[in-house]
Design an enzyme around this catalytic site. Structure first.
Site, short mmCIF file in Angstrom:
data_model
loop_
_atom_site.label_atom_id
_atom_site.label_comp_id
_atom_site.label_asym_id
_atom_site.label_seq_id
_atom_site.Cartn_x
_atom_site.Cartn_y
_atom_site.Cartn_z
NE ARG A 98 -17.42 29.47 -24.54
CZ ARG A 98 -18.27 29.17 -25.62
NH1 ARG A 98 -19.02 28.86 -25.57
NH2 ARG A 98 -17.43 29.99 -26.18
CG ASP A 127 -15.57 31.66 -23.46
OD1 ASP A 127 -16.27 32.09 -22.46
OD2 ASP A 127 -15.32 31.32 -24.06
CB SER A 179 -10.17 35.26 -30.84
OG SER A 179 -11.32 34.34 -30.09
#
Length: 406
Positions: A98, A127, A179
């Protein structure tokens, strides 16, 4: 007061969340321009057809940034050298992807004169924190739009409804709607049947980077990794660039069922979450690096570094990459790695990694001293005085306690 949004830069993966965010932004921000940015950290086929899809759903353009080398050398390797692991299992595959993506998205947003940066992270996840802390580090005044925190969509099923209503093509169905997050380092799986910790994962159904241990070959694989100051540089005597090296280890690890983790972790936002992670090459590297350190680091440095690894792992997980403390910890870790040079031979078999030999020009291991045979360099009588002094507090307390009893 928030300024009018005319141009938004969107962190775009082409997955379910970001696919529907483009039209949602245009509907809710007066037809604003949406510029999509994808960071290539090793998703491979997930990037196929992304530009056409982004523009078809309303984006004015798509940037695809090749971040693979930067991702490995500036984020993965420092974390590995620190021995950072979250809650004893998670090798931080999503976590450190990230900041590298967010940093570069800020650069595009500034270049484009954007009014805001948008991401598709949910309000329940980690996130959102990782992206936004990185954005704050490089563009503290930039407005951030997080649709999951403000729209009326409540579930992934409703997202699919929205996509179907807006003619947005999806690569998933309601039945395969896990996911996932994929990059060079790992692949994560969450949702559906995995949400209940009582359910055993159907590995043969969900695995993509390799096979399950019980489907791995019946013959072990051997591999030798060379490190220079804690950084892997070669496999089986062949020098490789960082991207090729990790890809090679992924192949070996995946083929032999290495790197599967099924865990219930404590998310930063406070809830527990169950996930299944595939990290084949990364698991091999962590084991090899730790083995090499076992002969290259003195006891006190190694033990203190283990404490640092816990803190470092928590910081990476929590999105605190661009902080003074992380930089300071890197300085400590880099100092410890000055002698971590050598070769580690591994035997890999059905999900297991065994030590098959460690060598280093900086090894602190002395066979002459450690031997059970006869030696001329260690006086065993020296240990008597050491034990007497080391155990003196215990002896004194016992003597005083015995007098009190009497």
């Amino acid at each position: 007061m928030e300024k009018k949004i005319k141009k938004v830069v969107l962190a775009y993966s082409g997955g379910l969340d970001t696919s529907i965010i483009i039209p949602w932004l245009k509907e809710n921000y007066d037809g604003c321009e949406v510029i999509a940015v994808s960071g290539d950290v090793g998703q491979k086929s997930e990037l196929d057809g992304l530009e056409e899809k982004a523009k078809k759903t309303g984006a004015s353009k798509l940037y695809i940034l090749d971040l693979k080398k930067e991702f490995i050398e500036d984020y993965i390797y420092p974390t590995m050298k620190a021995g950072a692991v979250y809650e004893n299992k998670y090798l931080l595959g999503t976590s450190f992807a990230r900041p590298v993506i967010a940093k570069r998205i800020v650069e595009i947003a500034q270049k484009e004169g954007a009014d805001a940066i948008c991401h598709g992270c949910t309000g329940k996840g980690n996130d959102q924190v990782r992206f936004e802390l990185a954005i704050k580090a490089f563009a503290p005044e930039m407005q951030i739009i997080a649709p999951w925190r403000i729209w009326n969509i409540k579930s992934r099923d409703e997202e699919i409804d929205y996509a179907e209503a807006h003619d947005i093509p999806l690569k998933i169905s309601r039945e395969t709607n896990y996911s996932k997050d994929k990059n060079l380092w790992h692949l994560s799986h969450e949702g559906l049947d995995l949400e209940d910790p009582a359910n055993e994962p159907d590995y043969d159904k969900i695995l993509e980077l390799g096979v399950s241990p019980w489907k791995a070959p019946d013959k072990p694989a051997y591999i030798t990794i060379h490190f220079e100051k804690g950084v892997p540089t070669a496999i089986d005597g062949v020098n490789l660039d960082s991207v090729s090296l990790v890809e090679k280890l992924n192949e070996v690890g995946g083929a032999n069922g290495v790197g599967l983790v099924d865990m219930v972790e404590n998310r930063l936002v406070g809830m527990k979450s169950r996930g299944v992670y595939e990290t084949p090459g990364g698991t091999i590297l962590y084991v090899a690096h730790e083995l090499l350190e076992s002969i290259c680091l003195d006891k006190d440095t190694m033990h203190y570094k283990q404490l640092i690894g816990i803190k470092y792992g928590e910081m990476v997980y929590n999105g605190q990459w661009f902080t003074p403390l992380r930089e300071a910890l890197d300085a400590f870790v880099d100092k410890t790695q000055e002698t971590v040079t050598g070769d580690v031979k591994l035997k890999i078999y059905k999900g297991n990694i065994f030590n098959a030999g460690i060598t280093s020009p900086n090894s602190l291991y002395s066979e002459d001293i450690a031997t059970f045979g006869e030696d001329d360099c260690y006086n065993q009588m020296d240990s008597q005085g050491f034990i007497n002094l080391f155990g003196l507090p215990i002896k004194v307390k016992a003597l005083l306690d015995s007098k009190k009893i009497k």
